[in-house]
Design a protein around this motif. Structure first.
Motif, PDB file in Angstrom:
ATOM      1  N   LEU A  87      -5.201   4.533   6.427  1.00  0.00           N
ATOM      2  CA  LEU A  87      -5.001   5.556   5.368  1.00  0.00           C
ATOM      3  C   LEU A  87      -3.839   6.221   5.222  1.00  0.00           C
ATOM      4  N   MET A  88      -3.391   6.445   4.106  1.00  0.00           N
ATOM      5  CA  MET A  88      -2.135   7.497   3.740  1.00  0.00           C
ATOM      6  C   MET A  88      -2.659   8.837   3.622  1.00  0.00           C
ATOM      7  N   LEU A  89      -2.117   9.669   4.621  1.00  0.00           N
ATOM      8  CA  LEU A  89      -2.355  11.147   4.593  1.00  0.00           C
ATOM      9  C   LEU A  89      -1.399  12.176   4.110  1.00  0.00           C
ATOM     10  N   SER A  90      -2.050  13.432   3.474  1.00  0.00           N
ATOM     11  CA  SER A  90      -1.298  14.275   3.032  1.00  0.00           C
ATOM     12  C   SER A  90      -1.503  15.260   4.266  1.00  0.00           C
ATOM     13  N   VAL A  91      -0.255  15.598   5.078  1.00  0.00           N
ATOM     14  CA  VAL A  91      -0.349  16.576   6.128  1.00  0.00           C
ATOM     15  C   VAL A  91       0.360  17.782   5.813  1.00  0.00           C
ATOM     16  N   THR A  92      -0.200  19.185   6.195  1.00  0.00           N
ATOM     17  CA  THR A  92       0.547  20.138   5.933  1.00  0.00           C
ATOM     18  C   THR A  92       1.749  20.296   7.209  1.00  0.00           C
ATOM     19  N   LYS A 136      -7.440   1.596  -1.527  1.00  0.00           N
ATOM     20  CA  LYS A 136      -6.693   2.102  -1.039  1.00  0.00           C
ATOM     21  C   LYS A 136      -5.279   2.139  -1.124  1.00  0.00           C
ATOM     22  N   PRO A 137      -4.788   0.830  -1.940  1.00  0.00           N
ATOM     23  CA  PRO A 137      -3.416   0.778  -2.082  1.00  0.00           C
ATOM     24  C   PRO A 137      -2.886   2.029  -2.998  1.00  0.00           C
ATOM     25  N   HIS A 138      -3.791   2.520  -3.531  1.00  0.00           N
ATOM     26  CA  HIS A 138      -3.054   3.384  -4.609  1.00  0.00           C
ATOM     27  C   HIS A 138      -3.633   5.005  -4.143  1.00  0.00           C
ATOM     28  N   VAL A 139      -3.989   5.253  -2.813  1.00  0.00           N
ATOM     29  CA  VAL A 139      -4.805   6.790  -2.643  1.00  0.00           C
ATOM     30  C   VAL A 139      -3.897   7.186  -1.530  1.00  0.00           C
ATOM     31  N   VAL A 140      -3.921   8.499  -1.592  1.00  0.00           N
ATOM     32  CA  VAL A 140      -3.298   9.303  -0.544  1.00  0.00           C
ATOM     33  C   VAL A 140      -4.720  10.419  -0.347  1.00  0.00           C
ATOM     34  N   LEU A 141      -4.931  10.582   0.989  1.00  0.00           N
ATOM     35  CA  LEU A 141      -6.139  11.934   1.175  1.00  0.00           C
ATOM     36  C   LEU A 141      -5.271  13.054   1.575  1.00  0.00           C
ATOM     37  N   ILE A 142      -5.579  14.199   1.042  1.00  0.00           N
ATOM     38  CA  ILE A 142      -5.077  15.394   1.366  1.00  0.00           C
ATOM     39  C   ILE A 142      -5.732  16.017   2.550  1.00  0.00           C
ATOM     40  N   THR A 143      -5.106  16.639   3.616  1.00  0.00           N
ATOM     41  CA  THR A 143      -5.659  17.178   4.646  1.00  0.00           C
ATOM     42  C   THR A 143      -5.106  18.421   4.790  1.00  0.00           C
ATOM     43  N   TYR A 144      -6.168  19.399   5.531  1.00  0.00           N
ATOM     44  CA  TYR A 144      -5.299  20.692   5.610  1.00  0.00           C
ATOM     45  C   TYR A 144      -5.695  21.402   6.910  1.00  0.00           C
ATOM     46  N   LEU A 171     -11.043   6.418  -9.720  1.00  0.00           N
ATOM     47  CA  LEU A 171     -10.673   5.386  -8.817  1.00  0.00           C
ATOM     48  C   LEU A 171     -10.237   3.943  -9.717  1.00  0.00           C
ATOM     49  N   GLU A 172     -11.348   3.527 -10.502  1.00  0.00           N
ATOM     50  CA  GLU A 172     -11.168   2.468 -11.326  1.00  0.00           C
ATOM     51  C   GLU A 172      -9.932   2.566 -12.456  1.00  0.00           C
ATOM     52  N   TRP A 173      -9.685   3.773 -13.190  1.00  0.00           N
ATOM     53  CA  TRP A 173      -8.858   4.128 -14.018  1.00  0.00           C
ATOM     54  C   TRP A 173      -7.416   4.077 -13.344  1.00  0.00           C
ATOM     55  N   ALA A 174      -7.301   4.466 -12.173  1.00  0.00           N
ATOM     56  CA  ALA A 174      -5.927   4.539 -11.674  1.00  0.00           C
ATOM     57  C   ALA A 174      -5.359   3.252 -11.282  1.00  0.00           C
ATOM     58  N   LYS A 175      -6.260   1.963 -11.053  1.00  0.00           N
ATOM     59  CA  LYS A 175      -5.822   1.034 -10.838  1.00  0.00           C
ATOM     60  C   LYS A 175      -4.708   0.240 -11.632  1.00  0.00           C
ATOM     61  N   GLY A 176      -3.347  -0.012 -11.167  1.00  0.00           N
ATOM     62  CA  GLY A 176      -2.337  -0.437 -12.157  1.00  0.00           C
ATOM     63  C   GLY A 176      -1.395   0.731 -12.849  1.00  0.00           C
ATOM     64  N   LYS A 177      -2.080   2.047 -12.639  1.00  0.00           N
ATOM     65  CA  LYS A 177      -1.591   2.991 -13.209  1.00  0.00           C
ATOM     66  C   LYS A 177      -0.716   4.221 -12.479  1.00  0.00           C
ATOM     67  N   ALA A 178      -1.431   4.580 -11.219  1.00  0.00           N
ATOM     68  CA  ALA A 178      -0.951   5.774 -10.695  1.00  0.00           C
ATOM     69  C   ALA A 178      -1.591   5.940  -9.435  1.00  0.00           C
ATOM     70  N   VAL A 179      -0.821   6.546  -8.476  1.00  0.00           N
ATOM     71  CA  VAL A 179      -1.238   6.941  -7.142  1.00  0.00           C
ATOM     72  C   VAL A 179      -2.026   8.139  -7.237  1.00  0.00           C
ATOM     73  N   LEU A 180      -3.077   8.147  -6.573  1.00  0.00           N
ATOM     74  CA  LEU A 180      -3.920   9.303  -6.472  1.00  0.00           C
ATOM     75  C   LEU A 180      -3.703  10.137  -5.213  1.00  0.00           C
ATOM     76  N   THR A 181      -3.662  11.378  -5.393  1.00  0.00           N
ATOM     77  CA  THR A 181      -3.797  12.240  -4.048  1.00  0.00           C
ATOM     78  C   THR A 181      -4.948  13.054  -4.211  1.00  0.00           C
ATOM     79  N   LEU A 182      -6.090  12.622  -3.034  1.00  0.00           N
ATOM     80  CA  LEU A 182      -7.238  13.267  -3.412  1.00  0.00           C
ATOM     81  C   LEU A 182      -7.541  14.318  -2.666  1.00  0.00           C
ATOM     82  N   ASP A 203       0.853  -1.177   0.086  1.00  0.00           N
ATOM     83  CA  ASP A 203      -0.040   0.004   0.024  1.00  0.00           C
ATOM     84  C   ASP A 203       0.958   1.379   0.043  1.00  0.00           C
ATOM     85  N   THR A 204       0.021   2.294  -0.013  1.00  0.00           N
ATOM     86  CA  THR A 204       0.909   3.827  -0.055  1.00  0.00           C
ATOM     87  C   THR A 204       1.615   4.005   1.117  1.00  0.00           C
TER      88      THR A 204
END
Length: 302
Positions: free
Chosen positions: A206-211, A183-191, A151-162, A44-45
Motif C-alpha cells: 500500500l501507498m500511505l500518506s503520513v504526517t 491498488k495501483p491508483h490509491v493512496v491511503l491517508i493516515t493520521y 474506485l471504478e470511476w478512477a481507473k484510467g483517470k486519477a489517483v485517489l487519496t482516501l 503502482d503508486t
C-alpha cells in the motif's frame, strides 16, 4: 506481482508529472519527453510517487474540489476538476447503517445534502434519496457516491487519496480496493504512525500518506520500519523549511503541503503566485480547495 496500469492512466500520469505541459502537446509527445514514465515501468503508486529531480509539481483536490454547482465528494465534481487540470483526488470514506462505504466528510449529512441525520444511522437507500449541496448550500442533482463507484470511476483517470473516517474498518476498505483491483491508483491517508503501521502490516504494497512535519516526526517514522518508498509526506497546513523538504527528497519522499484553509485564503487575497512560492520551497503536491487555480499557476514552473 503488481498489476500494470492502463494505458490511459499512464497518459494521465505523464501529464501530471509534466505539470500538464503546453496545450499543444499530444499524449504521445508527453510520453516521449518523460523518460522515466513508460507503460511498463510504473506499476503502482509507490513507483509513481518516488521523488526524483525530474518531478513536476501537481495538485490534490481536497474533498475532490468544490465549485459553484459542484459539491465536495461527488464524482461529477471530480470530473469537473479533471476537465481543467490533472489532479490527485482526495476524498472521504464513511459508512452507512447497512455497512456500505460511501463518500462523506462529516459525521452527519446536514451540511452537504438535502437531508439530515448521522451517516451511520442512515441506510444507503435513504442516503441516495438526498441530493448533494454545493458549498453555498445550493442543491444539485448529484447523489452521494459509494466508495466502489469512485474506485471504478478512477481507473484510467486519477489517483485517489482516501481519507478513512473513524467509523470505517480498514478491512472493509482494503476489501473494496482488492475486489476492484484499485491498488495501483490509491493512496491511503493516515493520521498516526500506529495507523500507518497497521495498514502496512495488512498490506506492505500500500501507498500511505503520513504526517511528517519536522525532524522528530521523521525520526519516529524511521523507527516504524515502513520503507520510505511506501509513503508520501504530508507536512501539514503550514509551510515547512526548504531544508526539511530537501531532506525528505533525499530519501525519495514526495512532499504534500496542505494549502487548504489559511494558505489558500492567502493566495486568493494576495494573488495565486503564492502557490509558486510553495513549490519553489520544495512542496511537490499542493492539497488545496482551489485545485484549478493552483494548477494554473504551478504548471507554469520551468
Amino acid at each position: 506481482m503488481r498489476n500494470p496500469l492502463s494505458v490511459t492512466f499512464h497518459l494521465l500520469l505523464s501529464m501530471l508529472v509534466l505539470g500538464c505541459g503546453a496545450s499543444t502537446s499530444t499524449s504521445e509527445d508527453l510520453l516521449v519527453s518523460n523518460h522515466y514514465l513508460t507503460f511498463d515501468e510504473v506499476a503502482d503508486t509507490r513507483a509513481f510517487f518516488t521523488w526524483n529531480t525530474d518531478w513536476r509539481p501537481m495538485v490534490s483536490a481536497h474533498r475532490g474540489g468544490s465549485y459553484p454547482g459542484y459539491p465536495e465528494n461527488a464524482i461529477e465534481t471530480f470530473d469537473y476538476v479533471l476537465q481543467h487540470t490533472p489532479a490527485l483526488i482526495e476524498c472521504d470514506i464513511s459508512m452507512t447503517k447497512d455497512s456500505v462505504l460511501v463518500m462523506m466528510h462529516d459525521n452527519t449529512v446536514d451540511r452537504t445534502t438535502s437531508g439530515t441525520g448521522k451517516v451511520g444511522d442512515l441506510t444507503l437507500e435513504k442516503l441516495r434519496s438526498f441530493h448533494l449541496d454545493d458549498a453555498s448550500g445550493k442543491s444539485t442533482a448529484f447523489n452521494v457516491p459509494t466508495l466502489r463507484e469512485v474506485l471504478e470511476w478512477a481507473k484510467g483517470k486519477a489517483v485517489l487519496t482516501l481519507d478513512i473516517k473513524s467509523n470505517v474498518p480498514y478491512e472493509l476498505v482494503l476489501d473494496e480496493i482488492g475486489e476492484t483491483a484499485s491498488k495501483p491508483h490509491v493512496v491511503l491517508i493516515t493520521y498516526s504512525l500506529a495507523a500507518a503501521k497497521k495498514l502496512y502490516s495488512m498490506d506492505p504494497e500500500l501507498m500511505l500518506s503520513v504526517t511528517l512535519r519536522n525532524e522528530k516526526e521523521w525520526d519516529r517514522f524511521v523507527e516504524t520500519g515502513i520503507p520510505s518508498e511506501n509513503i508520501i509526506a504530508f507536512t501539514g497546513v503550514a509551510e515547512r523549511s526548504a531544508a526539511f523538504n530537501e531532506k525528505l527528497h533525499q530519501h525519495g519522499v514526495c512532499v504534500i503541503l496542505g494549502t487548504l484553509g489559511n494558505l489558500d485564503q492567502r493566495a486568493a487575497a494576495r494573488g495565486d503566485q503564492l502557490y509558486k512560492e510553495f513549490v519553489n520551497k520544495g512542496a511537490d503536491i499542493l492539497a488545496t480547495d482551489r485545485p484549478i487555480e493552483a494548477a494554473n499557476i504551478i504548471r507554469e514552473q520551468p
